[in-house]
Every structure is written in C-alpha cells, then in structure tokens.
Write an enzyme that holds these catalytic residues in place. Structure first.
Site, PDB file in Angstrom:
ATOM      1  N   TYR A 173      -0.200 -10.376   2.825  1.00 41.86           N
ATOM      2  CA  TYR A 173       1.038  -9.186   3.202  1.00 41.86           C
ATOM      3  C   TYR A 173       1.618 -10.104   3.244  1.00 41.86           C
ATOM      4  O   TYR A 173       2.301 -10.026   3.328  1.00 41.86           O
ATOM      5  CB  TYR A 173      -0.019  -8.977   4.723  1.00 41.86           C
ATOM      6  CG  TYR A 173      -1.056  -7.179   4.536  1.00 41.86           C
ATOM      7  CD1 TYR A 173      -1.606  -7.126   3.979  1.00 41.86           C
ATOM      8  CD2 TYR A 173      -0.386  -6.805   5.699  1.00 41.86           C
ATOM      9  CE1 TYR A 173      -1.824  -6.024   4.117  1.00 41.86           C
ATOM     10  CE2 TYR A 173      -0.428  -5.477   6.148  1.00 41.86           C
ATOM     11  CZ  TYR A 173      -1.475  -4.869   4.810  1.00 41.86           C
ATOM     12  OH  TYR A 173      -2.346  -3.302   4.903  1.00 41.86           O
TER      13      TYR A 173
ATOM     14  N   LYS B 222     -14.035 -10.114  -2.968  1.00 38.39           N
ATOM     15  CA  LYS B 222     -14.040  -9.234  -4.378  1.00 38.39           C
ATOM     16  C   LYS B 222     -13.630 -10.961  -5.048  1.00 38.39           C
ATOM     17  O   LYS B 222     -13.294 -10.904  -6.226  1.00 38.39           O
ATOM     18  CB  LYS B 222     -12.860  -8.992  -4.976  1.00 38.39           C
ATOM     19  CG  LYS B 222     -13.046  -8.238  -6.641  1.00 38.39           C
ATOM     20  CD  LYS B 222     -13.577  -6.469  -6.115  1.00 38.39           C
ATOM     21  CE  LYS B 222     -13.508  -6.302  -8.019  1.00 38.39           C
ATOM     22  NZ  LYS B 222     -14.889  -5.422  -7.625  1.00 38.39           N
TER      23      LYS B 222
ATOM     24  N   ASP C 236     -15.122  -3.064  -3.570  1.00 38.94           N
ATOM     25  CA  ASP C 236     -15.772  -2.305  -3.569  1.00 38.94           C
ATOM     26  C   ASP C 236     -17.620  -1.346  -3.319  1.00 38.94           C
ATOM     27  O   ASP C 236     -17.295   0.182  -2.848  1.00 38.94           O
ATOM     28  CB  ASP C 236     -15.854  -2.143  -4.926  1.00 38.94           C
ATOM     29  CG  ASP C 236     -16.788  -3.240  -6.112  1.00 38.94           C
ATOM     30  OD1 ASP C 236     -17.332  -4.080  -5.823  1.00 38.94           O
ATOM     31  OD2 ASP C 236     -16.961  -3.111  -7.033  1.00 38.94           O
TER      32      ASP C 236
ATOM     33  N   ASP D 189      -9.928   2.094   7.451  1.00 40.36           N
ATOM     34  CA  ASP D 189      -8.944   3.651   7.734  1.00 40.36           C
ATOM     35  C   ASP D 189     -10.417   4.168   6.854  1.00 40.36           C
ATOM     36  O   ASP D 189     -10.666   5.650   7.085  1.00 40.36           O
ATOM     37  CB  ASP D 189      -7.478   4.418   6.650  1.00 40.36           C
ATOM     38  CG  ASP D 189      -6.591   3.730   7.247  1.00 40.36           C
ATOM     39  OD1 ASP D 189      -6.673   3.174   8.257  1.00 40.36           O
ATOM     40  OD2 ASP D 189      -5.498   4.589   6.681  1.00 40.36           O
TER      41      ASP D 189
ATOM     42  N   ASP E  82      -7.654  -3.337   5.960  1.00 46.28           N
ATOM     43  CA  ASP E  82      -6.829  -2.620   5.769  1.00 46.28           C
ATOM     44  C   ASP E  82      -7.086  -1.231   5.790  1.00 46.28           C
ATOM     45  O   ASP E  82      -7.589  -0.329   6.036  1.00 46.28           O
ATOM     46  CB  ASP E  82      -5.570  -2.122   5.454  1.00 46.28           C
ATOM     47  CG  ASP E  82      -3.931  -1.758   5.022  1.00 46.28           C
ATOM     48  OD1 ASP E  82      -4.045  -0.930   6.288  1.00 46.28           O
ATOM     49  OD2 ASP E  82      -3.829  -1.212   4.867  1.00 46.28           O
TER      50      ASP E  82
HETATM   51  C1  IPM Z   1      -2.080  -0.893   9.936  1.00 49.48           C
HETATM   52  C2  IPM Z   1      -1.127  -0.030   9.590  1.00 49.48           C
HETATM   53  C3  IPM Z   1      -0.385  -1.520   8.925  1.00 49.48           C
HETATM   54  C4  IPM Z   1      -1.001  -2.245   8.109  1.00 49.48           C
HETATM   55  C5  IPM Z   1       0.810  -0.953   7.894  1.00 49.48           C
HETATM   56  C6  IPM Z   1       2.181   0.290   9.157  1.00 49.48           C
HETATM   57  C7  IPM Z   1       1.926  -1.993   7.582  1.00 49.48           C
HETATM   58  O1  IPM Z   1      -1.457   0.300   8.674  1.00 49.48           O
HETATM   59  O2  IPM Z   1      -2.498  -1.695  10.878  1.00 49.48           O
HETATM   60  O3  IPM Z   1      -3.352  -1.034   9.330  1.00 49.48           O
HETATM   61  O4  IPM Z   1      -0.929  -2.566   6.349  1.00 49.48           O
HETATM   62  O5  IPM Z   1      -1.317  -4.538   8.490  1.00 49.48           O
HETATM   63 MG    MG Z   2      -3.933   0.414   7.905  1.00 51.61          MG
END
Ligand code: IPM
Ligand code: MG
Length: 357
Positions: A142, A189, A221, A249, A245
């Site tokens: 990042y 990893k 993974d 999700d 990240d």
């Molecule tokens: C999160 C989001 C952000 C990230 C994006 C919007 C830049 O996906 O906070 O998880 O990747 O950190």
């Molecule tokens: Mg995210």
C-alpha cells in the site's frame, strides 16, 4: 464525560450510515449523561469535488483536534474504470491512516446468532465463530514505492516491511490474545516473499515474550481456505496490510454480511472507526444501506477511544435486540424474512434508538 468527535462521512453510502452512527452516539450521551460535540470534515471524492484534494489539510487539522473519528467510506465508480486518474478518492483514506499513524486495524468478526441463516456458509460451521483480525495498516504494498516504466508497459509496487512495523502490530495482537482465548495465528507468505520471512521472524521473536499464547503461522492461501472451512479454529489473527484487506472481506461472510462489520484503526494517539464496507455506489441514495456496521463502529469507538465499556456494551445489545425482534436491512434478510420486517436505513436507525431508550 465531555468528548469531541470528528465525523468524516465521505462518499457513497458513507453519509447515510454515518448519520445513524451519530444518532446512536447522541442517544448514548443522553442516556449516560455525557456531552459529545461534533465537527465534520471532507475526504475522498467529496473532498476532490470541493477542493481538488482527496485529503485537505483542514481534515488533518480537525482530526488532530478530535478525541475520536467516526468515518464513513470513500470511493467513486468513475475512478474504478479509469485506472489512469492521478487523483483518486482512496488516496484520502490511505493518507489519513498514514498521517495519523493508524498502524493497527482491528476487525472483529462476530456472528449475531440471529444472522446464522444470512451467511452463505452452513450454520454448523459458523456457530460460535469469533475472530479478531489485526491488519497492519500503514505499510506493505500500500505504501511501498510505486513505479511505472517510461513506456508504461511495466509496473511494480514494492512490498516492504520494517522490523519495528511488524513488531508493534504483533505486540498489539498478542496483548489482545491475552484477553481472549489466548490463541494467535500470524498470516504471511513466507514460503515465497522476503518481507513475509521478516514478518515471521519478528512474530516468532515477539512470541517469546508471550509464552502463555498458543501461536501458529499460516500461509495466506491456506488461511483463506481455513477461514471458510473451519472459522472456529481462529481467535486472534495478525497479518499485513494487503493480506488483511483481502481476508477480512472474506471473513465478513462469517458475520453474514459486509454490512455488519466494524473496524477500529488505532496507533499511538487518536482512533478512527469505520465500517469495513465501501462506498457502495450501486445502492447510494436509495436509503437502503445497512447502518449496523457504522453503529458497531460507534461501539468500538466508545470502548477503545473513550474507555466507555458499559456504553459500548449497551450499543451492541441494542443491535442484538433489534435483530432478535426480527428487523433486517435487505443485505441481511433471507428468503424466510417477512417483507414487512425489511427496513430501510432510517427505519433501522429508529429501531436502534428505541432499543437504546
Ligand atoms: C478497506 C478498503 C480500503 C483498503 C480501500 C477503500 C482503499 O478496502 O478499508 O478495507 O484497501 O484498505
Ligand atoms: Mg478492503
């Protein structure tokens, strides 16, 4: 107690859900005799529109003057299909994380029993799952050097970690594990990446200071697979920015919906609290977004930044009560939900305020 909260609602559904979060804060203040004052600041596409800059200086100044930040979301679809745009809403979010030193992103994954059937994972696999992610938030690809060759045909993002960056997030994760089931899984990893070998080395070093914590290391993974196969095996998970990240999700499905997941970004000083969902432009302006992630972010804010444990617990209980009563937003409804119980954002907010009262 008197506290000052900066509201950064941002883009898309950010303002819609943050509005409910603020109402909940006000109700808590009223109920417990606190005084919360507020300010507002711009970020993301909203800030680009108004100032040309996704993170105006004023936003940082206001952030530094606040006791905590309640954050909405950033993003706009017009940038998603325009990879060459030099100024992007997400720069605002990454910029504020860096500027405020918010290196630890806590993402608790906890399923409300009432939502067992909202997940696409089988209930018997899910029941009892309770994971706390520590995602490193100010390093990794990042923030590493980004290069595009002169002929534009080659691109790279540097995945870089320094020892102190891994150490400080590891310490936070180990400390949290002590207050929970005393298990920590570090995800990397290391079979491929040098930065992951440093990560693993540092976590192993820190582990020596926590002999009471049971530690395991998983490759990302395998961790992605285990999260769905057997989420209950995890307690605290600590991982880098990119892996965190992606995995969080994925893990949101354990909690039924992205619309349920809150997060706290902390460092050494101020904390920023935000839903993990994004700006969701497909439903922006329709008033149907699930405000519960914002409300649960408020609970984290009360607990972590203000030390108000009872108040935080009260907010979580209100969410539980509303779900138990059968109220749902669209994203957490299932085929068995009576359509009369499917609420819009504002109605869900009203139910929460009633439950809090
Ligand atoms: C999160 C989001 C952000 C990230 C994006 C919007 C830049 O996906 O906070 O998880 O990747 O950190
Ligand atoms: Mg995210």
């Amino acid at each position: 107690m008197q506290k000052h909260v900066l509201i950064i609602a941002g883009d898309g559904i950010g303002p819609e859900v943050t509005q409910v979060g603020k109402q909940v804060l006000d109700k808590v203040a009223q109920k417990f005799g606190h005084t919360f004052t507020y300010d507002e600041a711009l970020i993301g596409h909203a800030a680009i529109d108004a100032t040309g800059n996704p993170l105006p200086n004023e936003t940082i100044t206001k952030a530094n003057a606040a006791d905590a930040i309640l954050f909405g979301a950033v993003g706009h679809p017009k940038y998603d299909n325009d990879p060459s745009a030099p100024v992007r809403p997400e720069q605002g979010l990454l910029g504020i994380r860096k500027a405020l030193g918010l290196y630890a992103n806590l993402r608790p994954i906890k399923l409300f029993d009432e939502l067992l059937s909202a997940s696409s994972i089988r209930p018997e696999i899910l029941r009892g799952a309770d994971i706390l992610f520590f995602r490193e938030l100010t390093g990794d690809v990042y923030f590493g050097e980004k290069v595009r060759s002169a002929d534009r045909n080659t691109a790279s993002d540097l995945m870089v970690y320094e020892r102190y960056e891994v150490e400080r997030i590891a310490v936070k994760a180990f400390e949290a594990a002590r207050t929970r089931r005393k298990k920590l899984c570090s995800v990397d990893k290391a079979n491929v990446l040098e930065s992951s070998r440093l990560w693993r080395e540092v976590v192993q070093d820190v582990a020596k200071r926590y002999p009471d914590i049971e530690v395991e290391h998983q490759f990302v993974d395998a961790a992605a697979m285990l999260l769905i196969k057997d989420p209950k095996r995890f307690d605290v998970v600590v991982t880098g920015n990119l892996f965190g990240d992606i995995l969080t999700d994925e893990a949101s499905q354990i909690a039924g919906s992205m619309g349920m997941l809150a997060s706290a970004s902390v460092g050494d000083k101020i904390g920023l609290y935000e839903p993990i969902h994004g700006s969701a432009h497909d439903i922006t302006g329709k008033g149907i977004a699930n405000p519960l992630a914002s409300v649960l972010s408020v609970a984290l804010l009360l607990d972590i930044s203000f030390g108000m444990k009872v108040e935080a617990e009260t907010v979580i209980n209100a969410v539980d009560k509303v779900l138990k009563a059968g109220y749902r937003t669209r994203d957490i409804a299932d085929s068995a939900t009576d359509t009369a119980m499917i609420l819009n954002t504002e109605q869900m907010g009203q139910q929460l305020l009633t439950a809090l009262a």
